[in-house]
Enzyme design. Sequence first.
Site, mmCIF file in Angstrom:
data_model
loop_
_atom_site.group_PDB
_atom_site.id
_atom_site.type_symbol
_atom_site.label_atom_id
_atom_site.label_comp_id
_atom_site.label_asym_id
_atom_site.label_seq_id
_atom_site.Cartn_x
_atom_site.Cartn_y
_atom_site.Cartn_z
ATOM 1 C CD GLU A 1 -2.846 -0.878 -0.148
ATOM 2 O OE1 GLU A 1 -3.339 0.191 -0.533
ATOM 3 O OE2 GLU A 1 -2.953 -1.944 -0.786
ATOM 4 C CD1 TRP B 1 -1.261 0.172 -3.781
ATOM 5 C CD2 TRP B 1 -1.960 1.410 -5.511
ATOM 6 N NE1 TRP B 1 -1.913 -0.653 -4.670
ATOM 7 C CE2 TRP B 1 -2.363 0.079 -5.735
ATOM 8 C CE3 TRP B 1 -2.291 2.378 -6.470
ATOM 9 C CZ2 TRP B 1 -3.061 -0.308 -6.880
ATOM 10 C CZ3 TRP B 1 -2.992 1.995 -7.605
ATOM 11 C CH2 TRP B 1 -3.367 0.661 -7.800
ATOM 12 C CD1 TRP C 1 -17.253 14.830 -17.172
ATOM 13 C CD2 TRP C 1 -17.979 13.422 -15.603
ATOM 14 N NE1 TRP C 1 -16.283 13.868 -16.983
ATOM 15 C CE2 TRP C 1 -16.702 12.991 -16.020
ATOM 16 C CE3 TRP C 1 -18.632 12.681 -14.621
ATOM 17 C CZ2 TRP C 1 -16.067 11.861 -15.511
ATOM 18 C CZ3 TRP C 1 -17.993 11.560 -14.097
ATOM 19 C CH2 TRP C 1 -16.735 11.162 -14.539
ATOM 20 C CG ASN D 1 -8.484 2.910 0.481
ATOM 21 O OD1 ASN D 1 -8.374 3.867 -0.273
ATOM 22 N ND2 ASN D 1 -8.424 1.659 0.061
ATOM 23 C CD1 TRP E 1 -12.907 12.600 -13.216
ATOM 24 C CD2 TRP E 1 -11.451 13.556 -11.813
ATOM 25 N NE1 TRP E 1 -11.852 13.081 -13.966
ATOM 26 C CE2 TRP E 1 -10.942 13.668 -13.122
ATOM 27 C CE3 TRP E 1 -10.698 14.088 -10.762
ATOM 28 C CZ2 TRP E 1 -9.725 14.292 -13.420
ATOM 29 C CZ3 TRP E 1 -9.489 14.699 -11.043
ATOM 30 C CH2 TRP E 1 -9.016 14.799 -12.365
ATOM 31 C CD1 TRP F 1 -10.507 12.287 -5.465
ATOM 32 C CD2 TRP F 1 -12.527 11.765 -6.282
ATOM 33 N NE1 TRP F 1 -11.422 12.459 -4.454
ATOM 34 C CE2 TRP F 1 -12.670 12.145 -4.924
ATOM 35 C CE3 TRP F 1 -13.660 11.389 -6.983
ATOM 36 C CZ2 TRP F 1 -13.906 12.166 -4.278
ATOM 37 C CZ3 TRP F 1 -14.895 11.406 -6.345
ATOM 38 C CH2 TRP F 1 -15.014 11.789 -5.008
HETATM 39 C C1 LIG Z 1 -11.120 8.901 -3.977
HETATM 40 C C2 LIG Z 1 -9.872 8.714 -3.137
HETATM 41 C C3 LIG Z 1 -9.165 9.821 -2.698
HETATM 42 C C4 LIG Z 1 -8.008 9.658 -1.911
HETATM 43 N N1 LIG Z 1 -7.334 10.778 -1.487
HETATM 44 C C5 LIG Z 1 -6.199 10.629 -0.764
HETATM 45 C C6 LIG Z 1 -5.481 11.766 -0.316
HETATM 46 O O1 LIG Z 1 -5.816 12.924 -0.599
HETATM 47 N N2 LIG Z 1 -4.374 11.564 0.459
HETATM 48 C C7 LIG Z 1 -3.949 10.298 0.784
HETATM 49 O O2 LIG Z 1 -2.931 10.172 1.480
HETATM 50 N N3 LIG Z 1 -4.596 9.211 0.325
HETATM 51 C C8 LIG Z 1 -5.709 9.322 -0.419
HETATM 52 N N4 LIG Z 1 -6.369 8.202 -0.832
HETATM 53 C C9 LIG Z 1 -5.769 6.871 -0.598
HETATM 54 C C10 LIG Z 1 -6.164 6.152 0.703
HETATM 55 O O3 LIG Z 1 -7.546 6.176 0.874
HETATM 56 C C11 LIG Z 1 -5.495 6.750 1.950
HETATM 57 O O4 LIG Z 1 -4.109 6.884 1.743
HETATM 58 C C12 LIG Z 1 -5.707 5.855 3.171
HETATM 59 O O5 LIG Z 1 -7.074 5.662 3.411
HETATM 60 C C13 LIG Z 1 -5.042 6.491 4.373
HETATM 61 O O6 LIG Z 1 -5.271 5.726 5.530
HETATM 62 P P1 LIG Z 1 -4.083 4.951 6.212
HETATM 63 O O7 LIG Z 1 -2.896 5.820 6.353
HETATM 64 O O8 LIG Z 1 -4.624 4.323 7.449
HETATM 65 O O9 LIG Z 1 -3.783 3.826 5.110
HETATM 66 P P2 LIG Z 1 -2.970 2.468 5.170
HETATM 67 O O10 LIG Z 1 -3.832 1.420 4.580
HETATM 68 O O11 LIG Z 1 -2.433 2.212 6.516
HETATM 69 O O12 LIG Z 1 -1.790 2.702 4.126
HETATM 70 C C14 LIG Z 1 -0.502 3.216 4.489
HETATM 71 C C15 LIG Z 1 -0.115 4.366 3.584
HETATM 72 O O13 LIG Z 1 -0.019 3.923 2.230
HETATM 73 C C16 LIG Z 1 -0.453 4.952 1.352
HETATM 74 N N5 LIG Z 1 -1.649 4.498 0.623
HETATM 75 C C17 LIG Z 1 -2.549 3.566 1.015
HETATM 76 N N6 LIG Z 1 -3.481 3.396 0.059
HETATM 77 C C18 LIG Z 1 -3.170 4.240 -0.940
HETATM 78 C C19 LIG Z 1 -3.754 4.527 -2.215
HETATM 79 N N7 LIG Z 1 -4.842 3.902 -2.642
HETATM 80 N N8 LIG Z 1 -3.167 5.479 -2.984
HETATM 81 C C20 LIG Z 1 -2.054 6.112 -2.577
HETATM 82 N N9 LIG Z 1 -1.447 5.880 -1.391
HETATM 83 C C21 LIG Z 1 -2.005 4.947 -0.589
HETATM 84 C C22 LIG Z 1 -0.843 6.145 2.222
HETATM 85 O O14 LIG Z 1 0.251 7.023 2.299
HETATM 86 C C23 LIG Z 1 -1.133 5.490 3.567
HETATM 87 O O15 LIG Z 1 -0.940 6.359 4.654
HETATM 88 C C24 LIG Z 1 -7.546 8.341 -1.606
HETATM 89 C C25 LIG Z 1 -8.275 7.236 -2.061
HETATM 90 C C26 LIG Z 1 -9.426 7.417 -2.799
HETATM 91 C C27 LIG Z 1 -10.193 6.201 -3.264
#
Ligand SMILES: Cc1cc2nc3c(=O)[nH]c(=O)nc-3n(C[C@H](O)[C@H](O)[C@H](O)COP(=O)(O)OP(=O)(O)OC[C@H]3O[C@@H](n4cnc5c(N)ncnc54)[C@H](O)[C@@H]3O)c2cc1C
Length: 482
Positions: free
Chosen positions: A283, A286, A314, A349, A367, A390
């Site tokens: 993750e 990502w 849209w 997420n 979006w 997005w």
């Molecule tokens: C529509 C949408 C908008 C989002 N906007 C943001 C945003 O503005 N900022 C943001 O940090 N994340 C965003 N995310 C990705 C993700 O939802 C969050 O990073 C995550 O929920 C943060 O929670 P966590 O730190 O507990 O995640 P964990 O699951 O613990 O993941 C650890 C770290 O991995 C990275 N990560 C995890 N999933 C993703 C992902 N899908 N894409 C990119 N990095 C990821 C993040 O840095 C996160 O802190 C978005 C996802 C969606 C679907």
Amino acid sequence: MSDPKGPIIVWFRRDLRLRDNPALYWACKSDHPVLPIYVWSPEEEAPWEPGGASKWWLHHSLAALKKDLQEDNLDLVIAKGPSLETLKRVVKETRAVGLFWNRLYDPATLARDTEVKTHFKDQGLNVRSFNGSLLYEPWEIETKEGNPYQVFTPFWKAVRMDLDPAEPLPKPRKGMAEGFEHPSIDIDDLELLPKIDWAGGIQEAWEPGEDGARKEFDKFQESRLEDYPEGRDFPAKQATSRMSPYLHFGEISPRTIWSKLLEEAPSDVLSKRGNSTGEFLRELAWREFAHHLLYHFPQTPENNLREKFKDFPWREDEAQLKQWQKGQTGYPIVDAGMRELWTTGYMHNRVRMIVASFLVKDLRIHWIEGARWFWDTLVDADLANNTLGWQWTAGCGADAAPYFRIFNPMKQGEKFDPGGEYVRKWVPEIASLPDAHLQAPWEASSQVLKEAGVELGEDYPEPMVDHSEEREKALEAFQKIK
Ligand SMILES: Cc1cc2nc3c(=O)[nH]c(=O)nc-3n(C[C@H](O)[C@H](O)[C@H](O)COP(=O)(O)OP(=O)(O)OC[C@H]3O[C@@H](n4cnc5c(N)ncnc54)[C@H](O)[C@@H]3O)c2cc1C
């Protein structure tokens, strides 16, 4: 003219920490005094100036950094921009010899930083920038054909094969740096906190700053990491790391997370699926992928990566957009997510994907409207991750979910919030409904609704649209651009 004994300025931006901070570390290693500075210049990030929730976070994060630096006898100078003009003035007044910072990768700050670098290099200053926020620089990874990656799995395969990020740097030792005094304004003068205090829920949920980041990460490693692969999809479980705002503001570095987790893990942890450390680092990758994409496709915060989406029909509907923003759609899992976001500055997420799908597919609102709302309300608003999230949901981005895969909010709710704990927390007005009707209250009989004390349209909205009908319309719209 610089003074041979003049300071090195460390320009803090989104690297608000002392540990594994290369710019700070190398400045402190020099035999010059060190002058840390933060320059508030939101207009230089336009059109993505920090939103309300990010500004709240920044205020508290700067306060934490100032305190931490003081313990090392360094005084953080706070100033208002424009950055180049401010830095010119400070360099002149202090007769500085160097200017160090950690790199950022979004298009607006990249352009600004290039201008700053050129200016001071021409002046003969020692200007150095470092990688402080990624495991890999976006330009270090490319496909066999020499192109940027657009699909995550091969990107991750390439990254994990030979990923050996440098060891995190230690905190500069106390006394290592001689501080340099310079006038500063107060953090309060930046007016980052809201005038009407809406941030109580955010305050309860978070502790910004490097200490807060370490505490949260330690808790995750000790008690949540093991369950991460199974638990991470269930919003009520809080099984994820909550590292996102800390990573965005650079209060913890990905190298630190990487090395802490791999210290104790077997060597095949990255190549085998299903183990908790490997799944979590995937993750984190990502995030790397998102930065890789933003760097190589800097137009994507405003424009579809896949060009055929430019003709997508849209809809513009201000009233519906507001209902979605306020968590008043009548779809409980969507409303729960939007209210969690508004109250805490965060959304799980899985729920981000559900609410985003509802906006771009059920409502077919662009979006970018969703991205802008998230930008203003998330404490972890991050241009790379938000753009990827997005565009992924809308089907127009890299490695995106196919447009025809449309999330059914009821089924998603039943699957990922089976006991209804998450919905009951954020949509308390329907909390007394039995589990069987919690995700679709309009399907409950009038007797069940009465017993639960719910009058639809009064206590909680009727569904604002019919999901099955909107699903068909979305598929039709997609056929037009296919
Ligand atoms: C529509 C949408 C908008 C989002 N906007 C943001 C945003 O503005 N900022 C943001 O940090 N994340 C965003 N995310 C990705 C993700 O939802 C969050 O990073 C995550 O929920 C943060 O929670 P966590 O730190 O507990 O995640 P964990 O699951 O613990 O993941 C650890 C770290 O991995 C990275 N990560 C995890 N999933 C993703 C992902 N899908 N894409 C990119 N990095 C990821 C993040 O840095 C996160 O802190 C978005 C996802 C969606 C679907």
